[in-house]
Write a protein that holds these residues in place. Sequence first.
Motif, PDB file in Angstrom:
ATOM      1  N   GLY A  24      85.740  -0.251  21.915  1.00 21.53           N
ATOM      2  CA  GLY A  24      84.938  -1.083  21.478  1.00 21.53           C
ATOM      3  C   GLY A  24      83.509  -0.988  22.520  1.00 21.53           C
ATOM      4  N   PRO A  25      82.399  -1.581  22.288  1.00 19.32           N
ATOM      5  CA  PRO A  25      81.123  -1.221  22.938  1.00 19.32           C
ATOM      6  C   PRO A  25      81.349  -1.696  24.458  1.00 19.32           C
ATOM      7  CG  PRO A  25      81.029  -3.364  21.743  1.00 19.32           C
ATOM      8  CD  PRO A  25      82.385  -2.760  21.146  1.00 19.32           C
ATOM      9  N   TYR A  26      80.447  -0.844  25.102  1.00 21.77           N
ATOM     10  CA  TYR A  26      80.278  -1.066  26.556  1.00 21.77           C
ATOM     11  C   TYR A  26      79.007  -0.802  26.882  1.00 21.77           C
ATOM     12  CZ  TYR A  26      82.325   3.709  27.103  1.00 21.77           C
ATOM     13  OH  TYR A  26      82.419   4.915  26.935  1.00 21.77           O
ATOM     14  N   GLY A  27      78.067  -1.554  27.009  1.00 19.36           N
ATOM     15  CA  GLY A  27      76.928  -1.062  27.219  1.00 19.36           C
ATOM     16  C   GLY A  27      75.957  -1.999  28.225  1.00 19.36           C
ATOM     17  N   THR A  28      74.570  -1.859  28.147  1.00 17.07           N
ATOM     18  CA  THR A  28      73.657  -2.466  29.188  1.00 17.07           C
ATOM     19  C   THR A  28      74.043  -1.753  30.539  1.00 17.07           C
ATOM     20  OG1 THR A  28      73.418  -4.406  28.094  1.00 17.07           O
ATOM     21  CG2 THR A  28      72.081  -4.447  29.735  1.00 17.07           C
ATOM     22  N   PRO A  29      74.370  -0.804  30.625  1.00 20.38           N
ATOM     23  CA  PRO A  29      74.831   0.169  31.859  1.00 20.38           C
ATOM     24  C   PRO A  29      73.768  -0.067  33.067  1.00 20.38           C
ATOM     25  CG  PRO A  29      74.157   1.767  30.593  1.00 20.38           C
ATOM     26  CD  PRO A  29      73.960   0.616  29.716  1.00 20.38           C
ATOM     27  N   THR A  30      74.215  -0.836  34.143  1.00 20.54           N
ATOM     28  CA  THR A  30      73.237  -1.017  35.543  1.00 20.54           C
ATOM     29  C   THR A  30      73.797  -0.513  36.458  1.00 20.54           C
ATOM     30  OG1 THR A  30      72.242  -3.028  34.525  1.00 20.54           O
ATOM     31  CG2 THR A  30      72.100  -2.674  36.731  1.00 20.54           C
ATOM     32  N   ALA A  31      72.992   0.410  37.489  1.00 27.13           N
ATOM     33  CA  ALA A  31      73.634   1.465  38.324  1.00 27.13           C
ATOM     34  C   ALA A  31      73.138   0.901  39.562  1.00 27.13           C
ATOM     35  CB  ALA A  31      73.528   2.930  38.098  1.00 27.13           C
ATOM     36  N   ASP A  47      66.271 -16.857  21.446  1.00 27.54           N
ATOM     37  CA  ASP A  47      65.712 -17.257  22.740  1.00 27.54           C
ATOM     38  C   ASP A  47      66.466 -16.884  24.277  1.00 27.54           C
ATOM     39  OD1 ASP A  47      63.956 -18.547  21.243  1.00 27.54           O
ATOM     40  OD2 ASP A  47      64.961 -20.750  21.352  1.00 27.54           O
ATOM     41  N   TRP A  48      66.616 -15.597  24.364  1.00 26.36           N
ATOM     42  CA  TRP A  48      66.908 -15.053  25.312  1.00 26.36           C
ATOM     43  C   TRP A  48      66.443 -15.568  26.751  1.00 26.36           C
ATOM     44  CZ3 TRP A  48      71.810 -12.392  25.392  1.00 26.36           C
ATOM     45  CH2 TRP A  48      72.202 -11.865  24.270  1.00 26.36           C
ATOM     46  N   THR A  49      67.343 -15.678  27.865  1.00 28.80           N
ATOM     47  CA  THR A  49      66.465 -16.231  29.195  1.00 28.80           C
ATOM     48  C   THR A  49      66.735 -15.159  30.105  1.00 28.80           C
ATOM     49  OG1 THR A  49      68.300 -17.648  29.545  1.00 28.80           O
ATOM     50  CG2 THR A  49      66.469 -18.482  28.570  1.00 28.80           C
ATOM     51  N   THR A  50      65.804 -15.028  31.237  1.00 30.11           N
ATOM     52  CA  THR A  50      65.913 -14.392  32.423  1.00 30.11           C
ATOM     53  C   THR A  50      66.530 -15.125  33.536  1.00 30.11           C
ATOM     54  OG1 THR A  50      64.174 -12.962  31.678  1.00 30.11           O
ATOM     55  CG2 THR A  50      64.813 -12.697  34.103  1.00 30.11           C
ATOM     56  N   TYR A  63      69.692 -10.940  35.309  1.00 27.73           N
ATOM     57  CA  TYR A  63      70.293 -10.886  34.104  1.00 27.73           C
ATOM     58  C   TYR A  63      69.514 -11.925  32.768  1.00 27.73           C
ATOM     59  CZ  TYR A  63      72.957 -15.361  35.049  1.00 27.73           C
ATOM     60  OH  TYR A  63      73.353 -16.556  35.215  1.00 27.73           O
ATOM     61  N   HIS A  64      70.114 -11.416  31.768  1.00 29.53           N
ATOM     62  CA  HIS A  64      69.526 -12.129  30.640  1.00 29.53           C
ATOM     63  C   HIS A  64      70.844 -12.748  29.948  1.00 29.53           C
ATOM     64  CE1 HIS A  64      70.474  -8.054  28.770  1.00 29.53           C
ATOM     65  NE2 HIS A  64      70.908  -8.767  27.520  1.00 29.53           N
ATOM     66  N   ALA A  65      70.474 -13.925  29.303  1.00 31.66           N
ATOM     67  CA  ALA A  65      71.676 -14.805  28.883  1.00 31.66           C
ATOM     68  C   ALA A  65      71.152 -15.668  27.565  1.00 31.66           C
ATOM     69  CB  ALA A  65      72.045 -15.725  30.046  1.00 31.66           C
ATOM     70  N   ASN A  66      72.389 -16.247  27.013  1.00 33.78           N
ATOM     71  CA  ASN A  66      71.815 -16.958  25.918  1.00 33.78           C
ATOM     72  C   ASN A  66      72.650 -18.298  26.111  1.00 33.78           C
ATOM     73  OD1 ASN A  66      70.962 -17.716  22.954  1.00 33.78           O
ATOM     74  ND2 ASN A  66      70.231 -15.606  23.138  1.00 33.78           N
ATOM     75  N   ALA A  67      72.047 -19.183  25.666  1.00 35.47           N
ATOM     76  CA  ALA A  67      72.731 -20.679  25.349  1.00 35.47           C
ATOM     77  C   ALA A  67      73.129 -20.929  23.888  1.00 35.47           C
ATOM     78  CB  ALA A  67      71.550 -21.842  25.959  1.00 35.47           C
ATOM     79  N   HIS A  68      72.750 -20.009  22.982  1.00 31.60           N
ATOM     80  CA  HIS A  68      73.110 -20.421  21.596  1.00 31.60           C
ATOM     81  C   HIS A  68      73.906 -19.587  20.772  1.00 31.60           C
ATOM     82  CE1 HIS A  68      69.479 -23.021  22.024  1.00 31.60           C
ATOM     83  NE2 HIS A  68      68.798 -21.986  22.622  1.00 31.60           N
ATOM     84  N   PHE A  94      76.930 -18.344  26.122  1.00 28.38           N
ATOM     85  CA  PHE A  94      77.281 -17.692  25.047  1.00 28.38           C
ATOM     86  C   PHE A  94      77.014 -16.244  25.108  1.00 28.38           C
ATOM     87  CE2 PHE A  94      76.953 -21.999  23.153  1.00 28.38           C
ATOM     88  CZ  PHE A  94      78.318 -22.155  22.705  1.00 28.38           C
ATOM     89  N   ALA A  95      76.497 -15.715  26.321  1.00 30.89           N
ATOM     90  CA  ALA A  95      76.218 -14.169  26.614  1.00 30.89           C
ATOM     91  C   ALA A  95      75.473 -13.978  27.675  1.00 30.89           C
ATOM     92  CB  ALA A  95      75.065 -13.738  25.402  1.00 30.89           C
ATOM     93  N   VAL A  96      75.981 -12.887  28.343  1.00 31.55           N
ATOM     94  CA  VAL A  96      75.250 -12.242  29.751  1.00 31.55           C
ATOM     95  C   VAL A  96      75.197 -10.851  29.667  1.00 31.55           C
ATOM     96  CG1 VAL A  96      76.139 -14.687  31.239  1.00 31.55           C
ATOM     97  CG2 VAL A  96      77.472 -12.515  30.951  1.00 31.55           C
ATOM     98  N   ALA A  97      74.406 -10.411  30.409  1.00 26.33           N
ATOM     99  CA  ALA A  97      74.135  -8.895  30.483  1.00 26.33           C
ATOM    100  C   ALA A  97      73.331  -8.494  31.518  1.00 26.33           C
ATOM    101  CB  ALA A  97      73.819  -8.346  29.088  1.00 26.33           C
ATOM    102  N   MET A  98      73.601  -7.625  32.615  1.00 26.37           N
ATOM    103  CA  MET A  98      72.823  -7.253  33.673  1.00 26.37           C
ATOM    104  C   MET A  98      71.712  -6.473  33.221  1.00 26.37           C
ATOM    105  SD  MET A  98      74.243  -6.569  37.568  1.00 26.37           S
ATOM    106  CE  MET A  98      75.450  -8.174  37.298  1.00 26.37           C
ATOM    107  N   ASN A  99      70.571  -6.595  34.276  1.00 27.66           N
ATOM    108  CA  ASN A  99      69.541  -5.856  33.820  1.00 27.66           C
ATOM    109  C   ASN A  99      69.214  -5.153  35.076  1.00 27.66           C
ATOM    110  OD1 ASN A  99      68.508  -6.748  31.226  1.00 27.66           O
ATOM    111  ND2 ASN A  99      67.944  -8.353  32.120  1.00 27.66           N
TER     112      ASN A  99
END
Length: 232
Positions: free
Chosen positions: A143-150, A226-229, A216-221, A198-203
């Motif tokens: 499956g997907p594995y993305g938004t890689p932050t090193a 309307d992604w948030t920082t 990180y960005h995230a979503n309440a919906h 409902f969503a998180v991904a690190m920047n």
Amino acid sequence: PAIADDFPRALVEWSPIAANPVFQGAGDDAWDREIRERGSILVEDGTYRLWYTGYNNDRSATKFLGHATSPDGLRWSRDPANPIFTKSWVEDVCVARRDGRYVMFAEGKGDIAHQLTSPDGLHWDDLGSLDIRMTDDAPIRPGPYGTPTAWFENGTWSLFYERGDQGVWLATSKDRRVWTNVQDSPVLAMGPEPYDRFAVAMNQVIKRDGVYYAFYHANAHKPWKDWTTNIA
């Protein structure tokens, strides 16, 4: 209030500037008519260098890599050689410099993270998809594995990655060839508060006064909008 006190005001109090947007898609029929997801900036000898993802679906379904420079982070000039890499899909980039070379972690097609290297930040070689293992050394599930932050420190690379934006996992490596999870559950999970339910991904990860901070960005919906920082 106690939690808020753990975060320096310089990291959490932001105001948009009048000149926004300072960088945007080129429009018309340009290869980067639109820009996508996360870019990555390094400051070298007083020059800001931006690597970004551009695309024009009327030309190609593939997302390509662009490069731009700025003297101040506000006024940007696109590289005349753009797009600087077109051999594979490059999206959501994170660039680091180590041992005289540039290392890029990016999403490829299907949100599969891959790694590229370059001697100058302009000419890139794709080293292929990242080999990420569970704590028992078995490959992570398909499956997907993305938004890689090193992040590199004390001889170890740390890689933060998301799976469908349903949490952020952490894997480490000494050689960037094989990555092993530090735990098989997320180190940054969704919720329990509504803003990232409902969503998180690190920047990006930074270190300040001995403390690590993750933007990180995230979503309440759901469906997402309307992604948030956010910061952790």
